[in-house]
Scaffold this active site. Structure first.
Site, PDB file in Angstrom:
ATOM      1  N   ASN A   1     -29.771 -16.755  25.336  1.00 24.09           N
ATOM      2  CA  ASN A   1     -29.527 -17.498  26.198  1.00 24.09           C
ATOM      3  C   ASN A   1     -28.237 -18.151  26.211  1.00 24.09           C
ATOM      4  O   ASN A   1     -28.028 -18.300  27.607  1.00 24.09           O
ATOM      5  CB  ASN A   1     -30.508 -18.880  26.228  1.00 24.09           C
TER       6      ASN A   1
ATOM      7  N   HIS B   1     -37.341 -24.144  26.731  1.00 21.43           N
ATOM      8  CA  HIS B   1     -38.519 -24.324  25.831  1.00 21.43           C
ATOM      9  C   HIS B   1     -39.387 -23.127  26.114  1.00 21.43           C
ATOM     10  O   HIS B   1     -39.726 -22.865  27.183  1.00 21.43           O
ATOM     11  CB  HIS B   1     -39.187 -25.665  26.088  1.00 21.43           C
TER      12      HIS B   1
HETATM   13  C1  GAR Z   1     -35.798 -19.116  22.859  1.00 24.75           C
HETATM   14  O1  GAR Z   1     -36.791 -18.481  22.791  1.00 24.75           O
HETATM   15  C2  GAR Z   1     -35.793 -20.622  23.294  1.00 24.75           C
HETATM   16  O2  GAR Z   1     -36.733 -20.828  24.176  1.00 24.75           O
HETATM   17  C3  GAR Z   1     -36.419 -21.226  21.777  1.00 24.75           C
HETATM   18  O3  GAR Z   1     -35.750 -20.776  20.825  1.00 24.75           O
HETATM   19  C4  GAR Z   1     -35.165 -19.299  21.640  1.00 24.75           C
HETATM   20  C5  GAR Z   1     -33.771 -19.221  21.291  1.00 24.75           C
HETATM   21  O4  GAR Z   1     -33.337 -17.774  21.500  1.00 24.75           O
HETATM   22  N1  GAR Z   1     -36.428 -22.621  21.906  1.00 24.75           N
HETATM   23  C6  GAR Z   1     -36.965 -23.475  21.204  1.00 24.75           C
HETATM   24  O5  GAR Z   1     -38.162 -22.955  20.832  1.00 24.75           O
HETATM   25  C7  GAR Z   1     -36.658 -25.004  21.233  1.00 24.75           C
HETATM   26  N2  GAR Z   1     -37.712 -25.780  20.876  1.00 24.75           N
HETATM   27  P1  GAR Z   1     -32.116 -17.330  21.759  1.00 24.75           P
HETATM   28  O6  GAR Z   1     -31.117 -18.021  20.466  1.00 24.75           O
HETATM   29  O7  GAR Z   1     -31.855 -15.873  21.668  1.00 24.75           O
HETATM   30  O8  GAR Z   1     -31.425 -17.958  22.892  1.00 24.75           O
END
Ligand code: GAR
Length: 195
Positions: free
Chosen positions: A21, A113
């Site tokens: 992200n 989220h």
């Molecule tokens: C994503 O899916 C985000 O929505 C989630 O962690 C992942 C991070 O991915 N966030 C949560 O669960 C927060 N409670 P990334 O490091 O590749 O962006």
């Protein structure tokens, strides 16, 4: 949030892991007409893969030792002020910011989220949606408040859960929409006063 409309925004992204992200936000910030700049990346984890993007795109980044939360937040707050940060984007940041910190940082804090909030706050969202036999899941960008995953929803997008979906396939589908959703949520904040 009103004060952010139409402005150029200095953004700090907080990460803990993979940072996909973060990468989507960096790419969005590089668009010709983009009004955002990612000035600062904070990670509580020195092994976070996302830090590689910080290095690649030459963005200021700090690894924060979270063993003492109060000190950690004090340090972060100093970096935010020094870099004139207007908006924090939590992107897979697996620490919970204290109510004191949220109150003290006067500008908005957003989080992405992986569920259709208010469903499945907290962890293991995909498996919970599958076990509940939900037909849809998705992702939500919301404002961070002291109550976990409960602040105002800015944008949400659904995906269908297929019978064949596993936690892994669902997570992959949702992550793909997350990468569009976070920039779109920021666009919305910049354009609209209805937040
Ligand atoms: C994503 O899916 C985000 O929505 C989630 O962690 C992942 C991070 O991915 N966030 C949560 O669960 C927060 N409670 P990334 O490091 O590749 O962006």
């Amino acid at each position: 949030m009103e004060k952010l409309i139409g402005r150029n925004l200095n953004i700090s992204v907080f990460i803990s892991g993979r940072g996909s992200n973060l990468l989507s936000l960096i790419k969005y910030s590089k668009n010709k007409n983009s009004k955002i700049k990612i000035n600062l990346i904070i990670s509580n984890n020195k092994f976070s893969k996302g830090l590689e993007f910080a290095k690649k795109y030459k963005i200021k980044h700090f690894i924060i030792d979270y063993s003492k939360e109060k000190q950690a937040e004090h340090k972060i707050y100093g970096y935010l002020k020094k870099n004139k940060i207007d908006l924090i984007c939590l992107a897979g940041f697996m620490k919970i910011l204290s109510p004191g910190f949220i109150k003290k940082f006067k500008n908005p804090i957003l989080n992405i989220h992986p569920s259709l909030l208010p469903k499945y706050k907290g962890l293991n969202t995909h498996i919970r949606a599958i076990e509940n036999k939900d037909k849809f899941s998705g992702a939500t960008v919301h404002v961070v408040t002291p109550k976990l995953d409960s602040g105002k929803i800015i944008l949400q997008k659904k995906v269908r859960i297929l019978k064949s979906d596993t936690e892994k396939t669902l997570a992959k589908k949702i992550l793909k929409i997350e990468h569009k959703l976070y920039p779109a949520a920021i666009e919305k904040i910049l354009k609209k006063s209805s937040l």
